[in-house]
Design a protein around this motif. Sequence first.
Motif, PDB file in Angstrom:
ATOM      1  N   GLY A   2       0.793  -1.189  -0.086  1.00  0.00           N
ATOM      2  CA  GLY A   2      -0.002  -0.132  -0.148  1.00  0.00           C
ATOM      3  C   GLY A   2       0.815   1.320  -0.033  1.00  0.00           C
ATOM      4  N   THR A   3       1.838   1.303   0.952  1.00  0.00           N
ATOM      5  CA  THR A   3       2.876   2.297   0.904  1.00  0.00           C
ATOM      6  C   THR A   3       3.467   2.850  -0.330  1.00  0.00           C
ATOM      7  OG1 THR A   3       3.038   1.935   3.214  1.00  0.00           O
ATOM      8  CG2 THR A   3       4.829   3.561   2.113  1.00  0.00           C
ATOM      9  N   GLY A   4       3.955   1.538  -1.058  1.00  0.00           N
ATOM     10  CA  GLY A   4       4.385   1.851  -2.506  1.00  0.00           C
ATOM     11  C   GLY A   4       3.584   2.325  -3.541  1.00  0.00           C
ATOM     12  N   ARG A   6       0.913   4.109  -2.960  1.00  0.00           N
ATOM     13  CA  ARG A   6       0.737   5.655  -2.863  1.00  0.00           C
ATOM     14  C   ARG A   6       1.758   6.349  -3.143  1.00  0.00           C
ATOM     15  NH1 ARG A   6      -1.813   3.158   2.053  1.00  0.00           N
ATOM     16  NH2 ARG A   6       0.227   3.363   3.164  1.00  0.00           N
ATOM     17  N   SER A   7       3.008   5.882  -2.970  1.00  0.00           N
ATOM     18  CA  SER A   7       4.263   6.692  -3.289  1.00  0.00           C
ATOM     19  C   SER A   7       4.057   6.988  -4.940  1.00  0.00           C
ATOM     20  CB  SER A   7       5.463   5.874  -3.078  1.00  0.00           C
ATOM     21  OG  SER A   7       5.426   5.883  -1.532  1.00  0.00           O
ATOM     22  N   THR A  31      -3.979  12.608  -3.019  1.00  0.00           N
ATOM     23  CA  THR A  31      -3.985  12.431  -1.470  1.00  0.00           C
ATOM     24  C   THR A  31      -5.236  12.074  -0.727  1.00  0.00           C
ATOM     25  OG1 THR A  31      -2.156  14.203  -1.265  1.00  0.00           O
ATOM     26  CG2 THR A  31      -3.450  13.865   0.606  1.00  0.00           C
ATOM     27  N   PHE A  34      -5.668   8.173  -1.854  1.00  0.00           N
ATOM     28  CA  PHE A  34      -4.959   7.301  -1.079  1.00  0.00           C
ATOM     29  C   PHE A  34      -5.320   7.387   0.419  1.00  0.00           C
ATOM     30  CE2 PHE A  34      -2.713   7.663  -5.136  1.00  0.00           C
ATOM     31  CZ  PHE A  34      -2.728   6.184  -5.553  1.00  0.00           C
ATOM     32  N   SER A  35      -5.672   8.483   0.816  1.00  0.00           N
ATOM     33  CA  SER A  35      -6.251   8.445   2.110  1.00  0.00           C
ATOM     34  C   SER A  35      -7.193   7.531   2.410  1.00  0.00           C
ATOM     35  CB  SER A  35      -6.369   9.710   2.531  1.00  0.00           C
ATOM     36  OG  SER A  35      -5.533  10.704   2.530  1.00  0.00           O
ATOM     37  N   ALA A  38      -5.984   4.145   2.790  1.00  0.00           N
ATOM     38  CA  ALA A  38      -5.313   3.727   3.793  1.00  0.00           C
ATOM     39  C   ALA A  38      -6.297   3.582   5.027  1.00  0.00           C
ATOM     40  CB  ALA A  38      -4.408   4.957   4.319  1.00  0.00           C
ATOM     41  N   SER A  41      -7.650   0.080   4.730  1.00  0.00           N
ATOM     42  CA  SER A  41      -6.678  -0.917   5.190  1.00  0.00           C
ATOM     43  C   SER A  41      -6.474  -1.063   6.792  1.00  0.00           C
ATOM     44  CB  SER A  41      -5.235  -0.937   4.833  1.00  0.00           C
ATOM     45  OG  SER A  41      -4.714   0.514   5.016  1.00  0.00           O
ATOM     46  N   THR A  42      -7.089   0.232   7.295  1.00  0.00           N
ATOM     47  CA  THR A  42      -6.694   0.190   8.999  1.00  0.00           C
ATOM     48  C   THR A  42      -8.181  -0.065   9.653  1.00  0.00           C
ATOM     49  OG1 THR A  42      -7.333   2.348   8.704  1.00  0.00           O
ATOM     50  CG2 THR A  42      -4.980   1.723   8.846  1.00  0.00           C
TER      51      THR A  42
END
Length: 149
Positions: A2-4, A6-7, A31, A34-35, A38, A41-42
């Motif tokens: 997920g971080t990749g 978003r990057s 932004t 991708f928020s 995130a 996923s949380t």
Amino acid sequence: MGTGLRSLGVLAASILIYFKPQYKAADPISTFLFSICALGSTAPTLRDVLRVLMEGTPRNVGFEPVRDTLLSVPGVRATHELHLWSLTLTYHVASAHLAIDSTADPEAVLAEATSRLHSRFGFSSSTLQVEQYQPEMAQCLRCREPPQA
């Protein structure tokens, strides 16, 4: 993963803005998107945290299977005041009153019920009160199981 992702999204937005400055809205849009990813996923972690904070019922433990397990212990005629809750994600607690036959051995009933709660459901702690079964327990309004939602 997920971080990749978003990057890469932020990189794509920045490249778009670099070559086409009129599309500067791409940055807050990426932004925002991708928020949301995130947050999605949380959500399971947030659900677990709320379950522990509210001392809710353990995730994979149902009221009826626990009650049925306690009723299957030899000598147990009824159960009431059954409560199940999570103190942490892995530390689950149960408490109950067990009404037993007058011929049953209270210590044996207590040991067997505690053992079954631990082995079948993983309860880390159980507080069980053993009492003699009385016929009027069948009519006790406080002794009834909670209504199912």
